[in-house]
Design a protein around this motif. Structure first.
Motif, PDB file in Angstrom:
ATOM      1  N   ASP A 120       9.996  46.880 -45.970  1.00 40.02           N
ATOM      2  CA  ASP A 120      10.187  47.305 -44.586  1.00 40.02           C
ATOM      3  C   ASP A 120      10.752  46.179 -43.738  1.00 40.02           C
ATOM      4  O   ASP A 120      11.655  46.389 -42.926  1.00 40.02           O
ATOM      5  CB  ASP A 120       8.856  47.804 -44.018  1.00 40.02           C
ATOM      6  CG  ASP A 120       8.970  48.221 -42.558  1.00 40.02           C
ATOM      7  OD1 ASP A 120       9.883  49.007 -42.238  1.00 40.02           O
ATOM      8  OD2 ASP A 120       8.167  47.750 -41.734  1.00 40.02           O
ATOM      9  N   LYS A 121      10.227  44.963 -43.917  1.00 36.81           N
ATOM     10  CA  LYS A 121      10.684  43.846 -43.093  1.00 36.81           C
ATOM     11  C   LYS A 121      12.091  43.390 -43.475  1.00 36.81           C
ATOM     12  O   LYS A 121      12.865  42.943 -42.615  1.00 36.81           O
ATOM     13  CB  LYS A 121       9.704  42.676 -43.168  1.00 36.81           C
ATOM     14  CG  LYS A 121       8.303  43.032 -42.681  1.00 36.81           C
ATOM     15  CD  LYS A 121       8.326  43.835 -41.368  1.00 36.81           C
ATOM     16  CE  LYS A 121       6.945  44.373 -41.030  1.00 36.81           C
ATOM     17  NZ  LYS A 121       6.970  45.304 -39.873  1.00 36.81           N
ATOM     18  N   LYS A 130      14.181  45.750 -41.732  1.00 36.13           N
ATOM     19  CA  LYS A 130      14.189  45.443 -40.299  1.00 36.13           C
ATOM     20  C   LYS A 130      15.156  44.302 -40.000  1.00 36.13           C
ATOM     21  O   LYS A 130      15.899  44.340 -39.008  1.00 36.13           O
ATOM     22  CB  LYS A 130      12.783  45.081 -39.832  1.00 36.13           C
ATOM     23  CG  LYS A 130      12.649  44.930 -38.322  1.00 36.13           C
ATOM     24  CD  LYS A 130      11.198  44.726 -37.913  1.00 36.13           C
ATOM     25  CE  LYS A 130      11.071  44.612 -36.390  1.00 36.13           C
ATOM     26  NZ  LYS A 130       9.659  44.437 -35.968  1.00 36.13           N
ATOM     27  N   ILE A 131      15.160  43.276 -40.861  1.00 36.29           N
ATOM     28  CA  ILE A 131      16.105  42.167 -40.684  1.00 36.29           C
ATOM     29  C   ILE A 131      17.539  42.685 -40.755  1.00 36.29           C
ATOM     30  O   ILE A 131      18.387  42.337 -39.918  1.00 36.29           O
ATOM     31  CB  ILE A 131      15.871  41.078 -41.755  1.00 36.29           C
ATOM     32  CG1 ILE A 131      14.562  40.326 -41.471  1.00 36.29           C
ATOM     33  CG2 ILE A 131      17.040  40.088 -41.777  1.00 36.29           C
ATOM     34  CD1 ILE A 131      14.179  39.332 -42.557  1.00 36.29           C
ATOM     35  N   TYR A 151      18.455  44.796 -37.492  1.00 38.15           N
ATOM     36  CA  TYR A 151      18.698  44.068 -36.251  1.00 38.15           C
ATOM     37  C   TYR A 151      19.839  43.058 -36.372  1.00 38.15           C
ATOM     38  O   TYR A 151      20.471  42.714 -35.368  1.00 38.15           O
ATOM     39  CB  TYR A 151      17.407  43.429 -35.754  1.00 38.15           C
ATOM     40  CG  TYR A 151      16.494  44.461 -35.124  1.00 38.15           C
ATOM     41  CD1 TYR A 151      16.762  44.965 -33.864  1.00 38.15           C
ATOM     42  CD2 TYR A 151      15.412  44.995 -35.817  1.00 38.15           C
ATOM     43  CE1 TYR A 151      15.967  45.949 -33.296  1.00 38.15           C
ATOM     44  CE2 TYR A 151      14.604  45.978 -35.258  1.00 38.15           C
ATOM     45  CZ  TYR A 151      14.891  46.450 -33.998  1.00 38.15           C
ATOM     46  OH  TYR A 151      14.113  47.436 -33.439  1.00 38.15           O
ATOM     47  N   ARG A 200      13.175  53.289 -42.352  1.00 35.66           N
ATOM     48  CA  ARG A 200      11.983  52.469 -42.118  1.00 35.66           C
ATOM     49  C   ARG A 200      10.788  53.322 -41.707  1.00 35.66           C
ATOM     50  O   ARG A 200       9.644  52.981 -42.008  1.00 35.66           O
ATOM     51  CB  ARG A 200      12.248  51.422 -41.026  1.00 35.66           C
ATOM     52  CG  ARG A 200      13.119  50.252 -41.481  1.00 35.66           C
ATOM     53  CD  ARG A 200      13.120  49.165 -40.422  1.00 35.66           C
ATOM     54  NE  ARG A 200      11.780  48.637 -40.247  1.00 35.66           N
ATOM     55  CZ  ARG A 200      11.235  48.394 -39.047  1.00 35.66           C
ATOM     56  NH1 ARG A 200      11.894  48.686 -37.941  1.00 35.66           N
ATOM     57  NH2 ARG A 200      10.015  47.888 -38.975  1.00 35.66           N
ATOM     58  N   GLN A 202       5.772  37.300 -32.184  1.00 31.05           N
ATOM     59  CA  GLN A 202       6.233  38.556 -32.772  1.00 31.05           C
ATOM     60  C   GLN A 202       5.792  39.755 -31.938  1.00 31.05           C
ATOM     61  O   GLN A 202       6.579  40.677 -31.696  1.00 31.05           O
ATOM     62  CB  GLN A 202       5.689  38.685 -34.197  1.00 31.05           C
ATOM     63  CG  GLN A 202       6.112  39.970 -34.891  1.00 31.05           C
ATOM     64  CD  GLN A 202       5.382  40.166 -36.212  1.00 31.05           C
ATOM     65  OE1 GLN A 202       4.734  39.256 -36.714  1.00 31.05           O
ATOM     66  NE2 GLN A 202       5.495  41.354 -36.769  1.00 31.05           N
ATOM     67  N   ASP A 205       8.198  42.517 -30.140  1.00 31.25           N
ATOM     68  CA  ASP A 205       8.090  43.952 -30.413  1.00 31.25           C
ATOM     69  C   ASP A 205       7.711  44.751 -29.166  1.00 31.25           C
ATOM     70  O   ASP A 205       8.148  45.894 -28.989  1.00 31.25           O
ATOM     71  CB  ASP A 205       7.061  44.204 -31.513  1.00 31.25           C
ATOM     72  CG  ASP A 205       7.600  43.870 -32.897  1.00 31.25           C
ATOM     73  OD1 ASP A 205       8.812  44.031 -33.105  1.00 31.25           O
ATOM     74  OD2 ASP A 205       6.815  43.440 -33.762  1.00 31.25           O
ATOM     75  N   SER A 216      11.293  39.067 -34.515  1.00 31.71           N
ATOM     76  CA  SER A 216      10.077  39.731 -34.990  1.00 31.71           C
ATOM     77  C   SER A 216      10.134  39.970 -36.501  1.00 31.71           C
ATOM     78  O   SER A 216       9.156  39.709 -37.222  1.00 31.71           O
ATOM     79  CB  SER A 216       9.891  41.071 -34.265  1.00 31.71           C
ATOM     80  OG  SER A 216       8.881  41.838 -34.877  1.00 31.71           O
ATOM     81  N   ALA A 217      11.271  40.467 -36.977  1.00 32.43           N
ATOM     82  CA  ALA A 217      11.415  40.770 -38.403  1.00 32.43           C
ATOM     83  C   ALA A 217      11.316  39.507 -39.253  1.00 32.43           C
ATOM     84  O   ALA A 217      10.686  39.509 -40.316  1.00 32.43           O
ATOM     85  CB  ALA A 217      12.754  41.466 -38.647  1.00 32.43           C
ATOM     86  N   SER A 221       7.655  38.269 -39.373  1.00 33.78           N
ATOM     87  CA  SER A 221       6.853  39.170 -40.205  1.00 33.78           C
ATOM     88  C   SER A 221       7.188  39.008 -41.688  1.00 33.78           C
ATOM     89  O   SER A 221       6.288  39.012 -42.540  1.00 33.78           O
ATOM     90  CB  SER A 221       7.079  40.615 -39.775  1.00 33.78           C
ATOM     91  OG  SER A 221       6.196  41.480 -40.430  1.00 33.78           O
TER      92      SER A 221
END
Length: 247
Positions: free
Chosen positions: A24-25, A28-29, A32, A64, A203, A207, A235-236, A239
């Motif tokens: 998931d992270k 996310k990276i 974004y 996601r 983080q 978010d 944030s990504a 995390s």
């Protein structure tokens, strides 16, 4: 990212990718990073590439949400553990209720947002569901930020007390070397924990900025596309680093 000493990189990577939070992270990276490329003005990319990046970003955002199926259960369990604590502080319990309760509701509603985006639920409900999701997420981060701030403040006070004791023991001839080494080890351990907690606080701030933008439907100075994309990437990255170190 730090790698466990003596552990092969590919084994560590396999363990990381076996976790849904790990995948998931990474998504996310990627999402974004694509948003930053799209938001950058003037863009160095041709229109065709920008259109593909927009489609990629939207697709990853929907993907996601699938990784969050059932994730609200972890917040339910966190609340149950907190409620059974024999040393429960009333103020802390209220903050935990806000933090875990808000996050749990967010993950629960996100399941229906995903179903709406995939077409199983009438998309007519999508906007209302997204608004509820954003509010519950923001409330959860509000409680989480206060909790982490209090924990960091307590760590700073404890670290100062240990540092003062360490200096005092070094000046005293009666203090044993073992006591001095033990205090130094405690200070280093506490400092590392405080650093991780501070990154987690950053983080949550990043978010919460994204959630606030969703609540305001993208209006206002704090909803600038490049700012939000940068906050999401920060944030990504934090995390992903935490998940890498914990697996």
């Amino acid at each position: 990212m730090a790698q466990e000493e003596g552990r092969p990189f590919l084994e560590h990577l396999e363990s990381y990718l076996a976790r849904r939070d790990g995948v998931d992270k990474l998504l996310k990276i990627a999402r974004y990073a694509a948003k930053i490329a799209v938001a950058a003005q003037p863009s160095p990319l041709p229109d065709g590439a920008l259109d593909r990046l927009r489609l990629f970003e939207a697709s990853v955002g929907t993907s996601r949400k699938a990784f969050r199926l059932g994730k609200f259960v972890q917040d339910v369990n966190a609340l149950l553990r907190a409620s059974k604590s024999p040393h429960r502080d009333r103020q802390r319990w209220i903050l935990e209720l806000i933090a875990y309760g808000g996050e749990g509701l967010y993950y629960f509603v996100e399941q229906f947002v995903w179903l709406a985006k995939t077409g199983l639920i009438d998309k007519h409900h999508s906007k209302k569901l997204q608004k509820i999701s954003a509010w519950t997420e923001f409330v959860g981060y509000f409680g989480s930020v206060i909790l982490k701030y209090q924990e960091i403040s307590a760590m700073i006070a404890r670290e100062k007390a240990l540092t003062d004791a360490h200096r005092r023991h070094k000046r005293e001839d009666a203090a044993s070397r073992e006591e001095i080494v033990s205090l130094k080890s405690q200070i280093q351990s506490l400092h590392s924990k405080r650093l991780l907690k501070t990154l987690s606080l950053i983080q949550d701030f990043a978010d919460s900025l994204l959630a606030l933008s969703d609540i305001r439907d993208g209006r206002g100075v704090l909803s600038a596309p490049l700012l939000l994309a940068s906050a999401g990437l920060v944030s990504a990255t934090i995390s992903a680093h935490k998940n890498w170190n914990s697996c």
